[in-house]
Design an enzyme around this catalytic site. Structure first.
Site, PDB file in Angstrom:
ATOM      1  N   GLY A 280      31.675  38.891  25.413  1.00  0.00           N
ATOM      2  CA  GLY A 280      31.521  37.572  26.008  1.00  0.00           C
ATOM      3  C   GLY A 280      30.383  36.819  25.351  1.00  0.00           C
ATOM      4  O   GLY A 280      29.462  37.430  24.800  1.00  0.00           O
TER       5      GLY A 280
ATOM      6  N   GLN B 142      23.937  30.608  24.299  1.00  0.00           N
ATOM      7  CA  GLN B 142      23.574  31.694  23.380  1.00  0.00           C
ATOM      8  C   GLN B 142      23.709  31.303  21.908  1.00  0.00           C
ATOM      9  O   GLN B 142      23.236  32.020  21.034  1.00  0.00           O
ATOM     10  CB  GLN B 142      24.435  32.937  23.646  1.00  0.00           C
ATOM     11  CG  GLN B 142      24.152  33.573  25.003  1.00  0.00           C
ATOM     12  CD  GLN B 142      24.981  34.821  25.188  1.00  0.00           C
ATOM     13  OE1 GLN B 142      26.132  34.742  25.587  1.00  0.00           O
ATOM     14  NE2 GLN B 142      24.416  35.976  24.871  1.00  0.00           N
TER      15      GLN B 142
ATOM     16  N   CYS C 142      23.591  42.495  26.383  1.00  0.00           N
ATOM     17  CA  CYS C 142      23.666  41.058  26.139  1.00  0.00           C
ATOM     18  C   CYS C 142      23.360  40.798  24.672  1.00  0.00           C
ATOM     19  O   CYS C 142      22.386  41.325  24.143  1.00  0.00           O
ATOM     20  CB  CYS C 142      22.640  40.337  27.019  1.00  0.00           C
ATOM     21  SG  CYS C 142      22.641  38.546  26.800  1.00  0.00           S
ATOM     22  N   LEU C 143      24.195  39.986  24.019  1.00  0.00           N
ATOM     23  CA  LEU C 143      23.977  39.696  22.598  1.00  0.00           C
ATOM     24  C   LEU C 143      22.639  38.994  22.358  1.00  0.00           C
ATOM     25  O   LEU C 143      22.090  39.072  21.269  1.00  0.00           O
ATOM     26  CB  LEU C 143      25.121  38.831  22.046  1.00  0.00           C
ATOM     27  CG  LEU C 143      26.504  39.507  21.992  1.00  0.00           C
ATOM     28  CD1 LEU C 143      27.554  38.514  21.529  1.00  0.00           C
ATOM     29  CD2 LEU C 143      26.491  40.738  21.098  1.00  0.00           C
TER      30      LEU C 143
ATOM     31  N   HIS D  92      28.340  37.571  34.248  1.00  0.00           N
ATOM     32  CA  HIS D  92      27.238  37.602  33.280  1.00  0.00           C
ATOM     33  C   HIS D  92      27.217  36.299  32.462  1.00  0.00           C
ATOM     34  O   HIS D  92      26.163  35.678  32.297  1.00  0.00           O
ATOM     35  CB  HIS D  92      27.421  38.820  32.362  1.00  0.00           C
ATOM     36  CG  HIS D  92      26.412  38.946  31.259  1.00  0.00           C
ATOM     37  ND1 HIS D  92      25.524  40.005  31.184  1.00  0.00           N
ATOM     38  CD2 HIS D  92      26.147  38.152  30.190  1.00  0.00           C
ATOM     39  CE1 HIS D  92      24.761  39.829  30.096  1.00  0.00           C
ATOM     40  NE2 HIS D  92      25.123  38.723  29.479  1.00  0.00           N
ATOM     41  N   GLU D  93      28.397  35.879  31.988  1.00  0.00           N
ATOM     42  CA  GLU D  93      28.445  34.665  31.153  1.00  0.00           C
ATOM     43  C   GLU D  93      28.159  33.405  31.965  1.00  0.00           C
ATOM     44  O   GLU D  93      27.473  32.498  31.492  1.00  0.00           O
ATOM     45  CB  GLU D  93      29.803  34.548  30.442  1.00  0.00           C
ATOM     46  CG  GLU D  93      30.158  35.701  29.506  1.00  0.00           C
ATOM     47  CD  GLU D  93      29.049  36.106  28.555  1.00  0.00           C
ATOM     48  OE1 GLU D  93      28.232  35.258  28.159  1.00  0.00           O
ATOM     49  OE2 GLU D  93      28.971  37.307  28.217  1.00  0.00           O
TER      50      GLU D  93
ATOM     51  N   HIS E 264      24.597  32.781  32.383  1.00  0.00           N
ATOM     52  CA  HIS E 264      23.955  32.136  31.220  1.00  0.00           C
ATOM     53  C   HIS E 264      23.952  30.614  31.375  1.00  0.00           C
ATOM     54  O   HIS E 264      23.033  29.939  30.911  1.00  0.00           O
ATOM     55  CB  HIS E 264      24.689  32.494  29.926  1.00  0.00           C
ATOM     56  CG  HIS E 264      24.240  33.787  29.301  1.00  0.00           C
ATOM     57  ND1 HIS E 264      22.947  34.007  28.887  1.00  0.00           N
ATOM     58  CD2 HIS E 264      24.916  34.926  29.005  1.00  0.00           C
ATOM     59  CE1 HIS E 264      22.853  35.221  28.363  1.00  0.00           C
ATOM     60  NE2 HIS E 264      24.036  35.809  28.430  1.00  0.00           N
TER      61      HIS E 264
HETATM   62 ZN    ZN Z   1      24.407  37.721  27.857  1.00  0.00          ZN
END
Ligand code: ZN
Length: 163
Positions: A46, A51, A88-89, A130-131, A134
């Site tokens: 995701g 991000q 998380c990226l 989670h997304e 963000h």
């Molecule tokens: Zn994340």
């Protein structure tokens, strides 16, 4: 399509509340394509627009069932609870336990601007929450219960742990 640089923790864009997308323009369509490419190249499941440094309400996901794009997503309902490991990226090399709703219903627009309603459970429901976090400037570390130890080469995001 082009791969975009992923911003990491410490960048203020990750703490901002993202704004709604008023209209799916060519620029937004290109951004969505680039976000998908960036997510796949990073082996993520995701990615949210903040991000890649864009404070707008767009998320892309693929938990192994094909790409999902949501513009202006809203959690219409969230039920149950479940604790599992997330990565998380934007927060490399960290894995944490987070409590999330186990089932969610999400409404929003798809990449063509069509209204969609999505029911999800398991790791997909977790990834969606989670997304969407963000987009509110909320990171998994804000919700973490504890650090998780993950063996090298054993990424939960790639394995869909806890599904
Ligand atoms: Zn994340």
């Amino acid at each position: 399509m082009a791969k975009l640089p992923i911003v990491t923790i410490g960048d203020p864009v990750l703490e901002q509340k993202a704004v709604e997308v008023p209209k799916i323009t060519k620029r937004i369509t290109k951004l969505i394509d680039d976000m998908l490419e960036t997510m796949y190249e990073a082996n993520g499941i995701g990615l949210a627009a903040p991000q890649v440094g864009v404070s707008q309400r767009i998320i892309v996901l693929d938990v192994g069932e094909g790409p999902v794009v949501l513009v202006n997503p809203v959690i219409a309902s969230a039920t149950g609870e479940d604790i599992d490991v997330e990565g998380c990226l934007s927060i490399p090399e960290r894995w944490v336990y987070v409590k999330r709703a186990s089932q969610v219903v999400i409404t929003g627009l798809n990449e063509k601007g069509k209204a969609v309603r999505l029911e999800a459970d398991g790791y997909f429901a977790r990834a969606l929450q989670h997304e969407i976090d963000h987009l509110e400037g909320v990171l998994m570390l804000d919700r973490m219960l504890a650090e998780a130890q993950v063996e090298e080469g054993e990424s939960p995001s790639e394995e869909g742990a806890g599904e």
